[in-house]
Design an enzyme around this catalytic site. Structure first.
Site, PDB file in Angstrom:
ATOM      1  N   CYS A  75       1.395  -1.565  -5.038  1.00  0.00           N
ATOM      2  CA  CYS A  75       2.651  -2.303  -5.145  1.00  0.00           C
ATOM      3  C   CYS A  75       2.474  -3.810  -5.296  1.00  0.00           C
ATOM      4  CB  CYS A  75       3.529  -2.012  -3.934  1.00  0.00           C
ATOM      5  SG  CYS A  75       3.951  -0.260  -3.762  1.00  0.00           S
ATOM      6  N   CYS A 127       3.618  -5.424   1.138  1.00  0.00           N
ATOM      7  CA  CYS A 127       2.633  -4.424   1.543  1.00  0.00           C
ATOM      8  C   CYS A 127       2.254  -3.614   0.311  1.00  0.00           C
ATOM      9  CB  CYS A 127       3.218  -3.502   2.614  1.00  0.00           C
ATOM     10  SG  CYS A 127       4.716  -2.628   2.062  1.00  0.00           S
TER      11      CYS A 127
END
EC number: 2.3.1.155
Length: 475
Positions: free
Chosen positions: A139, A459
């Site tokens: 991500c 994250c």
């Protein structure tokens, strides 16, 4: 670190050390989760460093982020990336031959265009002499694309870099089983009819079972949603907390969209279809409606649902990054400086989604700033529970001392400065493209709200994380 979350989830709520620590103060309520009016901040010191080039964002764009399976479903990833590049060219009017390098992030690669940056660049009309490569870091892939570009400029290798990211979840690669793939490859090598018949005699129907991609950790085989559910339980984040935060995200995104604040969005004429002009995942609901949804991962007692999770998204983004002297020489007025950044890595089993907690204090120390210096926070919202668990971890001296090796907590971001124009829960999360959206949201908010410093954090799968300081360019 031992599997704390696994054991804690079994024992919650009565015996968990984390839960006992973090259940004393409720994190959220409706009044806390409203965005407060922005406060004008006085000018602080600049983060320019001697003998280091200043690197600026001239501008950045993204095509509308759409729920997978909607208007982009017939396209390929390079089509979306190309559209973002074309949008950036139109927005900035940068001559194509000035761009020294192009970098894109992506996560689930289309095998036909594994270097999607190159294919998109050629499709957008860039010179075949302009190098391009693709990076992947879950991500934070677009974050990696940006910081790779920063490194190229800071080292003097380039003056102008385009960084971006793309993801198309509407058409992910579905593979044959390993046994079927092996048989097909062996058949291709077989030279005689007898060899082919011998191989075919070993075929079994279960060879036809496909291998579907999953948003799961290779090292633990756990889906990210399952991990988010355990994390929320360990930090005593309730279902109501999560639903309230998700409602906040959607409500703020809707308000920003209606007020024209999402200026990074550029229209995209989908071939054979209408022009797409706005994100389609923003869906303000009510707590009553959200409470009706069943748990999505840990059933029947989990708290993570479709309403408080980010949805599978198609989209692409692109940013024009330059050395400051180059941008000024070309007559540009940049939007922001890209300053210090860090990458962090933790245990992918029990701290998979705590990247912002670890990255935030490190990047602040590196920049010589504190939380009170930050005027705009833009954190990636994978799940409501993930955001709220990070808040609790960041606001805990106990967690800082026992898990981070730090003497004191860094503190949780004040909600009046946090994701004020919505986040990944509402705007969408194309895995490879979100990083650029975060940086442009921070830059645009700073300019709109009169702030100076923004902090971007996210994250990522693998227990990794990223944080970066963005400084507004003086008006």
């Amino acid at each position: 670190m031992t599997s704390i979350l696994t054991s804690m989830f079994k024992n919650l709520p009565s015996t968990s050390k984390w839960a006992l620590r973090f259940s004393l103060r409720p994190l959220s309520c409706s009044s806390q989760l409203r965005a407060a009016p922005a406060v004008q901040t006085k000018s602080k010191k600049t983060l320019a460093k001697p003998n280091i080039r200043n690197i600026v964002v001239v501008d950045g764009v993204r095509i509308p982020f759409l729920q997978s399976g909607t208007s982009y479903k017939e396209l390929m990833p390079h089509d979306l990336a190309r559209a973002a590049l074309v949008g950036l060219l139109h927005r900035t009017s940068v001559p194509k031959d000035v761009v020294d390098y192009i970098i894109f992030g992506t996560v689930i690669q289309e095998v036909k265009t594994s270097n999607v940056a190159r294919e998109a660049a050629l499709g957008a009309g860039f010179s075949d002499k302009t190098p391009a490569h693709t990076v992947t870091m879950a991500c934070i892939s677009a974050n990696q694309a940006m910081t790779t570009g920063v490194g190229l400029i800071a080292s003097g290798q380039c003056d102008v870099v385009v960084a971006g990211g793309v993801e198309l979840m509407s058409d992910v690669p579905i593979r044959h089983s390993r046994k079927m793939r092996k048989m097909m490859l062996d058949l291709n090598k077989a030279k005689t009819l007898g060899q082919r018949l011998s191989l075919l005699s070993k075929f079994r129907l279960n060879f036809l079972s496909p291998e579907l991609p999953a948003v799961a950790e290779f090292s633990t085989s756990e889906t990210m949603g399952h991990s988010a559910d355990r994390l929320a339980a360990a930090f005593a984040v309730s279902r109501l907390d999560q639903d309230e935060y998700a409602l906040r995200s959607h409500s703020l995104a809707k308000k920003a969209q209606d007020e024209g604040l999402l200026s990074d969005v550029v229209p995209f004429k989908v071939p054979g279809k209408d022009t797409v002009t706005k994100d389609n995942g923003i869906r303000p609901s009510s707590l009553e409606q959200m409470a009706k949804l069943k748990p999505a991962f840990i059933k029947p007692y989990g708290t993570v649902t479709a309403a408080n999770s980010s949805f599978l998204t198609d989209g692409a983004s692109a940013m024009l990054i330059m050395a400051e002297e180059k941008a000024l020489a070309m007559g540009y007025k940049p939007k922001a400086y890209l300053r210090d950044f860090v990458y962090v890595s933790q245990d992918p089993k029990d701290q998979l989604l705590l990247g912002p907690t670890y990255a935030t204090p490190k990047v602040l120390e590196k920049a010589g700033l504190t939380m009170t210096d930050i005027d705009a926070f833009e954190f990636h919202e994978a799940f409501s529970g993930q955001i709220l668990a990070n808040f609790k971890a960041m606001d805990s001296d106990w967690f800082a001392q026992n898990y981070m090796g730090r003497k004191t907590k860094v503190g949780a971001p004040p909600l009046e400065k946090f994701n004020n124009w919505g986040g990944s829960l509402s705007l969408g999360h194309p895995f490879g493209a979100t990083g650029c959206r975060l940086v442009m949201a921070a830059a645009n908010r700073l300019r709109k709200e009169g702030g100076q410093y923004g902090l971007v954090a996210a994250c990522a799968a693998g227990g990794q994380g990223h944080a970066m300081i963005v400084e507004v360019y003086p008006k």
